[in-house]
Write a protein that holds these residues in place. Sequence first.
Motif, short mmCIF file in Angstrom:
data_model
loop_
_atom_site.label_atom_id
_atom_site.label_comp_id
_atom_site.label_asym_id
_atom_site.label_seq_id
_atom_site.Cartn_x
_atom_site.Cartn_y
_atom_site.Cartn_z
N ASN A 99 -10.52 12.38 -27.07
CA ASN A 99 -10.86 11.91 -25.90
C ASN A 99 -10.19 10.65 -25.42
N CYS A 100 -10.35 10.56 -24.15
CA CYS A 100 -9.69 9.41 -23.50
C CYS A 100 -10.61 8.33 -22.66
N VAL A 101 -10.19 7.14 -22.44
CA VAL A 101 -10.97 6.32 -21.55
C VAL A 101 -10.13 5.59 -20.57
N ALA A 102 -10.20 5.71 -19.45
CA ALA A 102 -9.56 5.11 -18.35
C ALA A 102 -10.13 4.02 -17.87
N PRO A 103 -9.67 2.89 -18.39
CA PRO A 103 -10.31 1.44 -17.58
C PRO A 103 -9.62 1.23 -16.22
N GLY A 104 -10.64 0.71 -15.61
CA GLY A 104 -10.08 0.17 -14.30
C GLY A 104 -9.60 -1.44 -14.29
N ALA A 105 -10.02 -2.17 -13.30
CA ALA A 105 -9.55 -3.66 -13.47
C ALA A 105 -10.58 -4.20 -14.62
N ILE A 106 -9.90 -4.53 -15.57
CA ILE A 106 -10.73 -5.25 -16.57
C ILE A 106 -10.29 -6.88 -16.83
N ASP A 107 -11.11 -7.67 -17.00
CA ASP A 107 -10.74 -9.04 -17.32
C ASP A 107 -10.14 -9.06 -18.92
N THR A 108 -8.72 -8.84 -18.96
CA THR A 108 -8.20 -9.00 -20.32
C THR A 108 -7.08 -10.14 -20.05
N PRO A 109 -6.27 -10.57 -21.12
CA PRO A 109 -5.31 -11.25 -21.01
C PRO A 109 -3.95 -10.35 -20.29
N MET A 110 -3.89 -9.16 -20.51
CA MET A 110 -2.91 -8.29 -19.91
C MET A 110 -3.31 -8.31 -18.24
N LEU A 111 -4.62 -8.07 -17.85
CA LEU A 111 -4.77 -8.11 -16.54
C LEU A 111 -4.22 -9.64 -15.82
N GLN A 112 -4.77 -10.70 -16.40
CA GLN A 112 -4.51 -11.76 -15.83
C GLN A 112 -2.74 -12.16 -15.94
N ALA A 113 -2.21 -11.51 -16.82
CA ALA A 113 -0.66 -11.65 -17.05
C ALA A 113 0.18 -10.94 -15.73
N SER A 114 -0.70 -9.75 -15.72
CA SER A 114 -0.18 -8.89 -14.61
C SER A 114 -0.43 -9.45 -13.34
N LEU A 115 -1.53 -10.00 -12.93
CA LEU A 115 -1.71 -10.88 -11.64
C LEU A 115 -0.91 -11.86 -11.64
N ALA A 116 -0.61 -12.72 -12.68
CA ALA A 116 0.32 -13.87 -12.38
C ALA A 116 1.51 -13.16 -12.03
N ARG A 117 2.08 -12.28 -12.54
CA ARG A 117 3.54 -11.86 -12.26
C ARG A 117 3.70 -11.30 -11.01
N ARG A 118 2.34 -10.79 -10.28
CA ARG A 118 2.51 -10.36 -9.05
C ARG A 118 1.91 -11.30 -7.78
N GLY A 119 1.56 -12.56 -8.38
CA GLY A 119 1.33 -13.54 -7.66
C GLY A 119 -0.08 -13.25 -6.69
N GLN A 120 -1.02 -12.65 -7.57
CA GLN A 120 -2.11 -12.34 -6.92
C GLN A 120 -3.25 -13.03 -7.63
N THR A 121 -4.46 -13.06 -7.03
CA THR A 121 -5.66 -13.71 -7.55
C THR A 121 -6.88 -12.67 -7.89
N GLU A 122 -7.65 -12.84 -9.00
CA GLU A 122 -8.78 -12.00 -9.13
C GLU A 122 -9.66 -11.59 -7.84
N GLU A 123 -9.83 -12.61 -7.23
CA GLU A 123 -10.80 -12.49 -5.94
C GLU A 123 -9.93 -11.61 -4.90
N ASP A 124 -8.68 -11.28 -4.79
CA ASP A 124 -8.10 -10.70 -3.89
C ASP A 124 -7.97 -9.30 -4.49
#
Length: 256
Positions: free
Chosen positions: A185-210
Amino acid sequence: MTYPVLQDKVALVTGAGMGMGAATAKLFAAAGAQVAVADFNAEAGAKTVAEIEAGGGSACYVNVDVSRADQVAGMVEAVVARFGRLDVAVNNAAITPDTNPLAELDEDYWDKLMSINLKGVALSLKYELRQLLAQNEGGSIINISSVRGFRPQANAAAYVAAKHGVVGLTKTAAMENGSRNIRVNCVAPGAIDTPMLQASLARRGQTEEDFAPRLSLLDRVGRAEEVAQASLWLASDLSSYVTGSTIHVDAGYTSS
Protein backbone atom coordinates in the motif's frame (compact mmCIF):
# COMPACT_ATOMS: atom_id res chain seq x y z
CA MET A 1 -1.49 5.15 23.73
CA THR A 2 0.05 2.71 21.23
CA TYR A 3 -1.25 -0.85 21.17
CA PRO A 4 1.13 -3.77 20.49
CA VAL A 5 -0.25 -4.42 16.99
CA LEU A 6 3.23 -5.28 15.67
CA GLN A 7 4.29 -7.52 18.54
CA ASP A 8 6.89 -10.10 17.40
CA LYS A 9 7.15 -8.46 13.96
CA VAL A 10 10.34 -7.28 12.28
CA ALA A 11 10.05 -3.95 10.48
CA LEU A 12 12.41 -2.11 8.14
CA VAL A 13 12.08 1.65 7.61
CA THR A 14 14.21 3.48 5.05
CA GLY A 15 15.04 7.13 5.50
CA ALA A 16 14.50 6.58 9.22
CA GLY A 17 17.12 9.01 10.44
CA MET A 18 14.75 11.96 10.65
CA GLY A 19 11.30 13.28 9.81
CA MET A 20 8.53 10.87 8.92
CA GLY A 21 10.92 7.92 8.77
CA ALA A 22 12.17 8.47 12.31
CA ALA A 23 8.63 8.97 13.61
CA THR A 24 7.54 5.76 11.90
CA ALA A 25 10.45 3.73 13.25
CA LYS A 26 9.79 4.93 16.80
CA LEU A 27 6.05 4.29 16.57
CA PHE A 28 6.59 0.79 15.17
CA ALA A 29 8.97 0.02 18.04
CA ALA A 30 6.39 1.29 20.53
CA ALA A 31 3.88 -1.04 18.86
CA GLY A 32 6.12 -4.02 19.59
CA ALA A 33 8.22 -4.42 16.45
CA GLN A 34 11.94 -4.98 16.23
CA VAL A 35 12.97 -2.16 13.91
CA ALA A 36 15.78 -1.81 11.38
CA VAL A 37 16.54 1.89 10.97
CA ALA A 38 17.96 2.31 7.46
CA ASP A 39 19.47 5.60 6.37
CA PHE A 40 22.41 7.08 4.45
CA ASN A 41 23.17 9.41 7.37
CA ALA A 42 24.83 7.30 10.05
CA GLU A 43 24.63 9.96 12.75
CA ALA A 44 20.90 10.51 12.21
CA GLY A 45 20.21 6.79 12.02
CA ALA A 46 22.10 6.11 15.23
CA LYS A 47 20.10 8.84 16.95
CA THR A 48 16.82 7.17 16.00
CA VAL A 49 18.10 3.81 17.26
CA ALA A 50 19.19 5.38 20.54
CA GLU A 51 15.79 6.98 21.04
CA ILE A 52 14.06 3.66 20.39
CA GLU A 53 16.30 1.80 22.81
CA ALA A 54 15.88 4.52 25.44
CA GLY A 55 12.16 3.87 25.26
CA GLY A 56 12.64 0.16 25.82
CA GLY A 57 12.39 -0.88 22.16
CA SER A 58 14.64 -3.02 19.98
CA ALA A 59 16.37 -1.53 16.95
CA CYS A 60 19.49 -1.62 14.81
CA TYR A 61 21.00 0.77 12.28
CA VAL A 62 21.69 -0.18 8.67
CA ASN A 63 23.63 2.16 6.42
CA VAL A 64 22.22 2.26 2.89
CA ASP A 65 22.14 4.25 -0.32
CA VAL A 66 18.80 3.12 -1.75
CA SER A 67 19.87 4.08 -5.28
CA ARG A 68 22.41 1.22 -5.30
CA ALA A 69 21.14 -2.32 -5.76
CA ASP A 70 24.04 -3.95 -3.94
CA GLN A 71 23.44 -1.81 -0.85
CA VAL A 72 19.68 -2.40 -0.88
CA ALA A 73 20.24 -6.15 -1.15
CA GLY A 74 22.74 -5.88 1.69
CA MET A 75 20.24 -3.89 3.75
CA VAL A 76 17.65 -6.67 3.63
CA GLU A 77 20.32 -9.28 4.32
CA ALA A 78 21.47 -7.30 7.36
CA VAL A 79 17.94 -7.12 8.74
CA VAL A 80 17.46 -10.88 8.41
CA ALA A 81 20.91 -11.56 9.90
CA ARG A 82 20.06 -9.42 12.93
CA PHE A 83 16.40 -10.32 13.53
CA GLY A 84 15.91 -13.57 11.63
CA ARG A 85 13.17 -12.43 9.26
CA LEU A 86 11.30 -9.52 7.73
CA ASP A 87 7.58 -8.84 8.15
CA VAL A 88 7.02 -5.17 7.39
CA ALA A 89 8.82 -2.55 5.31
CA VAL A 90 8.25 1.17 4.89
CA ASN A 91 9.99 2.68 1.86
CA ASN A 92 10.29 6.29 2.90
CA ALA A 93 13.77 7.45 1.79
CA ALA A 94 13.63 10.54 -0.45
CA ILE A 95 15.33 13.85 -1.13
CA THR A 96 13.90 17.36 -1.44
CA PRO A 97 11.98 18.46 -4.55
CA ASP A 98 13.59 20.20 -7.49
CA THR A 99 12.83 23.92 -7.99
CA ASN A 100 13.21 24.62 -11.72
CA PRO A 101 10.49 24.83 -14.38
CA LEU A 102 10.70 22.15 -17.07
CA ALA A 103 12.08 24.69 -19.53
CA GLU A 104 15.09 25.00 -17.20
CA LEU A 105 15.32 21.35 -16.17
CA ASP A 106 18.40 20.52 -14.11
CA GLU A 107 19.30 17.15 -15.59
CA ASP A 108 21.82 16.28 -12.90
CA TYR A 109 19.30 16.86 -10.10
CA TRP A 110 16.62 15.03 -12.09
CA ASP A 111 18.87 11.95 -12.22
CA LYS A 112 19.78 12.22 -8.52
CA LEU A 113 16.18 12.62 -7.38
CA MET A 114 14.88 9.84 -9.60
CA SER A 115 17.60 7.47 -8.43
CA ILE A 116 16.54 7.89 -4.80
CA ASN A 117 12.84 8.80 -4.83
CA LEU A 118 11.74 6.33 -7.52
CA LYS A 119 14.49 3.82 -8.31
CA GLY A 120 15.18 3.56 -4.59
CA VAL A 121 11.59 2.47 -3.96
CA ALA A 122 11.71 0.00 -6.85
CA LEU A 123 14.96 -1.55 -5.60
CA SER A 124 13.66 -1.71 -2.04
CA LEU A 125 10.53 -3.46 -3.24
CA LYS A 126 12.59 -5.92 -5.27
CA TYR A 127 14.65 -7.18 -2.36
CA GLU A 128 11.95 -6.89 0.29
CA LEU A 129 9.56 -8.89 -1.87
CA ARG A 130 12.19 -11.55 -2.51
CA GLN A 131 12.62 -12.01 1.24
CA LEU A 132 8.88 -12.09 1.94
CA LEU A 133 8.31 -14.55 -0.89
CA ALA A 134 11.09 -16.79 0.39
CA GLN A 135 9.55 -16.80 3.88
CA ASN A 136 6.14 -17.61 2.37
CA GLU A 137 4.26 -16.14 5.33
CA GLY A 138 2.92 -12.94 3.81
CA GLY A 139 3.83 -9.44 4.90
CA SER A 140 3.09 -5.76 4.46
CA ILE A 141 4.98 -3.08 2.53
CA ILE A 142 4.15 0.61 2.65
CA ASN A 143 5.55 3.05 0.10
CA ILE A 144 5.60 6.75 0.90
CA SER A 145 4.39 8.88 -2.00
CA SER A 146 3.05 12.43 -1.65
CA VAL A 147 0.10 14.61 -2.52
CA ARG A 148 2.34 15.53 -5.45
CA GLY A 149 1.70 12.03 -6.74
CA PHE A 150 -1.91 13.13 -7.28
CA ARG A 151 -1.85 16.91 -7.69
CA PRO A 152 1.14 18.43 -9.49
CA GLN A 153 3.17 21.42 -8.46
CA ALA A 154 4.92 23.86 -10.75
CA ASN A 155 8.72 23.88 -10.74
CA ALA A 156 9.01 20.37 -9.29
CA ALA A 157 8.71 18.10 -12.32
CA ALA A 158 11.15 15.46 -11.10
CA TYR A 159 9.54 15.18 -7.67
CA VAL A 160 6.02 15.08 -9.12
CA ALA A 161 6.98 12.42 -11.67
CA ALA A 162 8.75 10.29 -9.06
CA LYS A 163 5.86 10.41 -6.60
CA HIS A 164 3.38 9.49 -9.34
CA GLY A 165 5.71 6.60 -10.11
CA VAL A 166 5.66 5.40 -6.50
CA VAL A 167 1.88 5.04 -6.71
CA GLY A 168 2.26 3.00 -9.89
CA LEU A 169 4.89 0.76 -8.31
CA THR A 170 2.59 0.20 -5.34
CA LYS A 171 -0.33 -0.94 -7.49
CA THR A 172 1.89 -3.21 -9.59
CA ALA A 173 3.51 -4.85 -6.57
CA ALA A 174 0.10 -5.35 -4.95
CA MET A 175 -1.24 -7.00 -8.10
CA GLU A 176 1.75 -9.30 -8.48
CA ASN A 177 1.96 -10.46 -4.87
CA GLY A 178 -1.54 -10.49 -3.41
CA SER A 179 -1.95 -14.23 -3.97
CA ARG A 180 0.99 -14.77 -1.60
CA ASN A 181 -0.66 -12.65 1.12
CA ILE A 182 1.81 -9.83 0.65
CA ARG A 183 0.00 -6.51 0.91
CA VAL A 184 1.51 -3.39 -0.68
CA ASN A 185 0.00 0.00 0.00
CA CYS A 186 0.89 3.66 -0.20
CA VAL A 187 0.71 6.69 2.07
CA ALA A 188 0.52 10.13 0.45
CA PRO A 189 1.43 12.83 2.97
CA GLY A 190 0.56 16.46 2.44
CA ALA A 191 2.29 19.36 4.16
CA ILE A 192 4.10 17.70 7.07
CA ASP A 193 6.50 19.47 9.41
CA THR A 194 9.77 17.71 8.57
CA PRO A 195 13.32 18.82 7.79
CA MET A 196 12.54 18.17 4.11
CA LEU A 197 9.56 20.52 4.16
CA GLN A 198 11.50 23.20 5.98
CA ALA A 199 14.37 22.90 3.49
CA SER A 200 11.95 23.07 0.57
CA LEU A 201 10.26 26.19 1.98
CA ALA A 202 13.63 27.83 2.49
CA ARG A 203 14.67 27.09 -1.07
CA ARG A 204 11.45 28.62 -2.35
CA GLY A 205 11.53 31.64 -0.03
CA GLN A 206 8.22 30.67 1.61
CA THR A 207 7.07 30.56 5.23
CA GLU A 208 4.97 27.91 6.94
CA GLU A 209 2.24 30.48 7.63
CA ASP A 210 1.96 31.25 3.92
CA PHE A 211 2.17 27.62 2.90
CA ALA A 212 -0.20 25.78 5.25
CA PRO A 213 -3.57 27.33 4.31
CA ARG A 214 -3.02 26.46 0.64
CA LEU A 215 -2.34 22.79 1.37
CA SER A 216 -4.58 22.06 4.34
CA LEU A 217 -8.28 22.36 5.08
CA LEU A 218 -7.22 22.41 8.74
CA ASP A 219 -5.02 25.49 8.20
CA ARG A 220 -1.94 23.83 9.67
CA VAL A 221 0.86 21.56 8.63
CA GLY A 222 0.75 17.99 9.83
CA ARG A 223 3.05 16.18 12.24
CA ALA A 224 5.34 13.34 11.23
CA GLU A 225 3.61 11.17 13.84
CA GLU A 226 0.29 11.60 12.02
CA VAL A 227 1.80 10.04 8.90
CA ALA A 228 3.38 7.28 10.99
CA GLN A 229 -0.03 6.34 12.37
CA ALA A 230 -1.31 5.67 8.86
CA SER A 231 1.71 3.48 8.12
CA LEU A 232 1.19 1.62 11.40
CA TRP A 233 -2.38 0.74 10.47
CA LEU A 234 -1.29 -0.52 7.05
CA ALA A 235 1.56 -2.50 8.60
CA SER A 236 -0.72 -4.24 11.08
CA ASP A 237 -3.35 -6.94 10.68
CA LEU A 238 -5.99 -4.29 11.33
CA SER A 239 -5.76 -3.57 7.57
CA SER A 240 -5.67 -7.23 6.54
CA TYR A 241 -8.03 -6.74 3.56
CA VAL A 242 -6.32 -3.62 2.20
CA THR A 243 -3.82 -3.74 -0.66
CA GLY A 244 -3.04 -1.61 -3.68
CA SER A 245 -4.51 1.41 -1.91
CA THR A 246 -3.35 4.89 -0.95
CA ILE A 247 -4.11 6.68 2.30
CA HIS A 248 -4.00 10.45 1.93
CA VAL A 249 -2.68 12.11 5.08
CA ASP A 250 -3.12 15.63 3.77
CA ALA A 251 -5.87 17.42 5.73
CA GLY A 252 -8.17 17.17 2.72
CA TYR A 253 -5.84 18.79 0.20
CA THR A 254 -6.42 16.25 -2.58
CA SER A 255 -10.17 16.26 -1.97
CA SER A 256 -10.62 19.99 -2.53
